[in-house]
Structures are given as C-alpha cells and as structure tokens.
Write a protein that holds these residues in place. Sequence first.
Motif, mmCIF file in Angstrom:
data_model
loop_
_atom_site.group_PDB
_atom_site.id
_atom_site.type_symbol
_atom_site.label_atom_id
_atom_site.label_comp_id
_atom_site.label_asym_id
_atom_site.label_seq_id
_atom_site.Cartn_x
_atom_site.Cartn_y
_atom_site.Cartn_z
ATOM 1 N N PHE A 187 1.006 -1.234 -0.145
ATOM 2 C CA PHE A 187 -0.015 0.048 -0.032
ATOM 3 C C PHE A 187 0.768 1.068 0.081
ATOM 4 O O PHE A 187 2.193 1.476 0.445
ATOM 5 N N GLY A 188 0.392 2.128 -0.664
ATOM 6 C CA GLY A 188 0.776 3.446 -0.527
ATOM 7 C C GLY A 188 -0.375 4.362 -0.085
ATOM 8 O O GLY A 188 -1.118 5.019 -0.833
ATOM 9 N N GLY A 189 -0.206 4.732 1.203
ATOM 10 C CA GLY A 189 -1.555 5.567 1.860
ATOM 11 C C GLY A 189 -2.659 4.560 1.895
ATOM 12 O O GLY A 189 -2.672 3.626 2.042
ATOM 13 N N GLU A 190 -3.798 5.337 1.237
ATOM 14 C CA GLU A 190 -4.996 4.929 1.197
ATOM 15 C C GLU A 190 -5.322 4.106 -0.430
ATOM 16 O O GLU A 190 -6.440 3.854 -0.788
ATOM 17 N N ARG A 191 -4.156 3.471 -1.103
ATOM 18 C CA ARG A 191 -4.180 3.054 -2.342
ATOM 19 C C ARG A 191 -3.391 1.870 -2.519
ATOM 20 O O ARG A 191 -2.206 1.803 -1.943
ATOM 21 N N ILE A 192 -3.515 0.917 -3.218
ATOM 22 C CA ILE A 192 -2.679 -0.096 -3.567
ATOM 23 C C ILE A 192 -1.650 0.217 -4.545
ATOM 24 O O ILE A 192 -1.788 0.765 -5.653
ATOM 25 N N ALA A 193 -0.382 -0.038 -4.002
ATOM 26 C CA ALA A 193 1.031 0.538 -4.637
ATOM 27 C C ALA A 193 1.338 -0.627 -5.613
ATOM 28 O O ALA A 193 1.664 -0.495 -6.796
ATOM 29 N N SER A 194 1.284 -1.861 -5.316
ATOM 30 C CA SER A 194 1.859 -3.076 -6.102
ATOM 31 C C SER A 194 1.313 -4.332 -5.361
ATOM 32 O O SER A 194 0.656 -4.371 -4.445
#
Length: 768
Positions: A123-130
């Motif tokens: 995760f990157g904050g409130e979003r899926i990063a990878s």
Amino acid sequence: MARRKPRTLRIALASTLLVAASVGLVFLSAYLLRLDREIRERFAGARWALPAQVYAAPMEIYTGLELSPTELVHELNRLGYREDPHLAGPGSFVPSRSQIDIHVREFAFWDGPQPAQTLAVRFGGERIASIARIGDGAPVDIFRLDPMLIGSISPSHGEDRVLVRIDEVPQLLIDGLVAVEDRQFYSHFGVSPRAILRAMLANLRAGRVVQGGSTITQQLVKNFFLNNRQTWARKINEAFMALLIERHYDKDEILEAYLNEVHLGQDGSRAVHGFGLGARFYFNKPLAELEPQEIALLVGLIKGPSFYNPRRHAERALARRNLVLEVFLADGLIDEAAYRRALAQPLGVDGGRSGGAERYPAFVDLVKRQLRGQYDEADLTNEGLRIFTTLNPRVQEALERRIVEGLAEIERTRKIKPQTLQAAGVITSADGGEVLALVAGREVRFAGFNRALDAQRPIGSLVKPFVYLTALERPGEFNLYSILPDEPIELRLPHGALWAPRNYDRQLHGPQPLYRALAQSYNLPTVYTGLRVGAEQVLRTIRRAGYEGDAQALPSLFLGAIGMSPLQVAQIYGTLAAGGFQAPLSAIREVQTKDGEPLSRYPIAVRQTLPDGPVYLIGWGMQRVVSEGTGRGVYAALPGHAIVAGKTGTTDDYRDSWFAGFSADRVAVIWVGRDDNQPTGLSGASGALPIWARVMRDIGVRNFDPIPPASVELLRVDRLTGLLADGGCSDTLEIPFMAGWGPQEWAPCAYGGEQSAPLRWLREIFGD
C-alpha cells in the motif's frame, strides 16, 4: 386311538407354524424387496435436492485501487480468512501497516478458474501500490478474492446444504466422527449388536425407548428416509434398511452420504444439513480450513443441534466441544499440544451468520424472482446451480448499517416510539443497471415482506423531474429558466371533485424559473407545467424511463400520486443517471451448472429511451436541488467537493419520506415510512435524505459531472432577467440550454446591453 391324538395335534400345530412362517417369510421378503428398491432408487444418481448456491460479486484487487489496509483486512475477515503468520494454507493472511500477505483461495469463476496463490499486497497510503507473488516476486496486475456465498434457493421443505466429496473432508473430521459416533463403523455390517444390547437394556429399565444404539449407517437411514419418533417399529425398520444399505454401498460412500446429510442446526426457516454448510454457517469458512476445535464443535452438535446451539447456549456448546476434544486426544487423533491449544480457543462462531442461507434474504428474493422466469422450480432447488450475482458486500453493509442506525436516530431525536418506522433502500450501478445492494426493512436478516420490491408507495415529489423533463423536450416552449407561475389552481376532475393543490409550505412565492421550482419542489409551478404538457405525455416519459406499472394519466400524477417500489424508482432514476440510456435492473451475472458449465449469461442490455439533451438539463436541475434546494442537507454528510444530483419526495400527511439520486457511478433510493400507512411527521429531507447522504459518503461515490452533449450549449445569464450576461452583470448563472434555444438578447447590465452602447462598441472591436 386316544394315544394318537397328541401326536396329531403336534403335527397340525407344526404344520400351522410352518405355514405361518412361510407366509411370514414371503411377506418379509416382499417387504425387504420394497425397502431395497426404495434405497437403491434414492441413492442412485442425485441423492439430494441440491439448492442453487448464490454468490456475491467478488472483490477485484488491482494496482491503483483506492483501498486501505484496514478495509482489505475487513474484507478478508468477512470472507472468513484467518490471521496466520505462516500462511499455512488458503484462507490465511498476515497484516502489517503497509503490506498484507494473503494466501488466496482457489475458485472456479464464471470466466475461468483462479488457482490458490500467495500474494503480497503493498500500500501507498489509502491506495494499492503493487501486487506481487510471494516466492518469485512476479508482479500481478489483478486478482479476485473468492466471492461470498450469500444464500441459496432451497426446496419447499427447507433443507440446505453445500455438497462435499469425502476426499475434500479433513481426515480429523472423519476419524473424529467415527470415534465419537460409531467406533465399530468400519467393522460392523450396518448394525452393532453390542450397541443394540446396551440400548435394549436401558430401554427395558425405563419402560420406553430412551436410547438408540444407532450406528452411523442407521443414523443416515433415519435422517434420509425416516422420522425422529422413538418407536420399536421405526427402530426395526431402521435396522433392516441399514443392513440393505451396507449390502449395496461401501463404507466411504455411506460415510460421504452421512457427512452431507447430518442435521447440524437451523438458519431461520432452513435446516442446515451436512458439514459443508455447517462450516460456513458456524465459522464462515470452507470445510477444508476448519481447525481442531471447530471440527470438535460440529461433531458435538450431532448429538443435539438445538440443545447445543452455540449461539444460544454457548456454555453448553463449549462443554460439549471440550468433551469431544478429549475423545480426539484419547484416541490419538491430536497430540497433547494441539489439545491444549484447541481447548484454549473460544467457540469462534461467526456472530453475524455470514455463511448462512439468510445472510441477505431481500436480495436473494430478487435473484429468485429474476431466475424463475427462465428456470423451473425443480432446477433451482434440486440441481445445485451456481448463481453469480451483482451484490457488492461492501455497499450492502453500508446500506444496512445506515438504515438501521438512521431509523433509530430519527426515532430518538423526533421522539417517535422505537421500532415504529420502517425503511427500504436500493443501490445500483449508474451505467449498467446492476443491483449492488438491497434492504427490505430495519430487520435486515428477516426474510419477510420485501418492501424494496413489493411496497407500492406514492412517490410524491420524486415524479417532478419527469414532469419537467417532459417540458424540456419542447425547447421552443420550455427551458431551465422559463418563468412559471406560482399561483392557485383549481381543477374539476372527471368524477366531479374539485382539486386545489397547494405548495408544501402553504405559501405563494411568485413567478419562478423552472430550475428553481424544481430545486424548491414547489407544487403549483409543477402542476402548471404538467397541465401544459399533458398527463399522458408525462406518464409516457416515466414509462420510457423504465416504469412498467399501471398508473393512470390523471393530473394528480404531477404531484406523485403514482405507487412505486424503491426498486422501480431506482429503475427510472437510473435512466436519468445514465444520460437517457435505460438498462433493465439485474441482480444476476451468470448461471452455471454445479460442475461449472455455463447455462445463462446476463450481459448489460442498454438502449436509449430518453433524449440526451433534456436529460442533461434535468440532471443539472437536480444538482441545484442538492446545492440550494430541498436536498441541500445532503452536504451535511457528503464532503463539500462532492457533486451529486437528487430529489426529495414527501407524500400527503407526511406518510412517505423519499430521497432518490445519483452520482457518476451509483444510483440510490431510500424510503422511510410506516407499514400501517400512518403519518410519520417526516419530509423527504428530514427522513430519507440523511440516510441517503451517509450511505453515499460511505461507499465513496464519484462526482456527477457529465460532459454536455452536442445538443446542449452553456450560456451565462443574468439572474434577474434571464437574458445573456457577461462581466458587466454582478449576479449571473451559467446554465445549459438546448443548442439554439437559449436567450438571444443581452441583459441591460451586460456590456452588450442597450444601456451600454460605448461598451458594446468596444466589445465588438476587442471581443469579450
């Protein structure tokens, strides 16, 4: 001669007994043949009526998805995944602040199987990063979590089960079941003489049947063919049938049948049969993922599912579970360490019955209705069909919570007697007509009257957008700034009564621009407009939007004297949200056989039934309802930057409170009222609107900001005159018009106005 008589009598008696025995043997043989035929017929082919299994839409997880770690953990818990630092098997996960490792279960989706796999979601904050595979680190673009089993379509006698094969059953369950229920299962021939003798002595002492001494085979016979009455005749019948079953079937077949037939509890009106459904009903997970203490509880329930019901009699169930665990230990099925770990665990029963057949009864009711036009009842209840639906568990959860909490809050703040109000709600996709969530009442698990589908309530002012839409289809006569009279109207109806409608606030407000009359939900300008365009045309517009009812084209239609269910309202408002494109509302994506073969697909069927230009104009007007009209309370819950469109609805004497509206991706309808049709004292703004707004906030909707179609032009007008405006006017509004039908003259305040000739000359030279 006298000495021969006893011998003659003995011969006669023996002959009589021999005849009687022969006759008895014939009858017994005939009886056994009948039993044998019945057994083979029932066990051959389809042994059970297999209910259709109904699944929610799966959660798709991909890079860039707006999803927090907390939200993903919540979804995993909903699906029965368990925290396990070793990711020992499917259905486990390891959470951390910025990464969640998941051992995803395999599942046969409608478009192909997805294998079990271990993935790292970062995760990157409130979003899926990878997303990457654990092991080789290969990137993964997208994957799906297995969908939730949300219900079934059971036969009329109410049995429900999830069929399992014996090779899918944990070995501990098989060994533990035999240890607890029938130690001689693999050596006896259907009945156990030792157990029968023990039971017979107990029954003779009691003077009645108090103990069964039944083997697993006999229990299967009782569950499958007989009843629970404790009589000698039934016990004898049971023994004969057990012998016959053992003659035709091997031990694994008998045990597999028992594993799928045994009664383990009650889920509302449906009986929970078999360990496959028992695992989901009590623990919200597949049978293969059960832990020793969970297996022990299910095995313990066989003795008395009601008496040991873990949701009602937790202490009793815990004691029974622990006793079964002692048997597991004594027989060497688990070691001392595993026994101690299992003994320390709580019951762990899912409190919300997530795996039960009654999880979303109102939505499953809609699924049944849409299927029954295409499938026979027997196919739906006997063939084990797999029904993949459109239900979004996250949206459904938000709708349920907001209705339950919202009604309680309204009753508390308005000093209404608790449990007096009822509500229903529907949420659909804005572009394809997929039903994402549906609630039929404040008792969200109660499979009773389905208000979302069957409550035909007057819709009140929810009809006004369609009155004005009908007018806006005549651009030579009406536009959003057309001035409408707000004056008293009296109309003699065909049956002779005098109809004299009034505004909601009992006041007259003077001439009103059309958009403001809509925003403030004034009745008299609406009736004036409706009379101009005609009730027949207004009803035709509503029908083009998707209404299929039998309403009459009467003047009272203009103020909402038309009964609709929340689902029907969602249908017609969905056409507005989609720019005039109508998609019949559907709860089903695909139907498969129990083996995964496709039967029916439900592609999105969209057709344009309303013109895009007028629909765009009415959508703009409904945005004003929310920003400055009767729906402005929406922004008390929604963030300030959100853009939505909607309409309040209130019926006579405050009997019905409605709010219907949409964002770019969601259409939502809320109704609040009373089942006895008594007044509630609630307007659309004070009853349904707060619930609607909180739901839309919870599900994270996208802004409703459509691109104007080619048939529409945006013009800036002076609010005072409705004429063209520019920088010379201080009070202006940019408003859409059908192209070529907007005002042609400049307002006096504009640089181009009659009182500003020099400025108009400069404008012509240098432009705006």
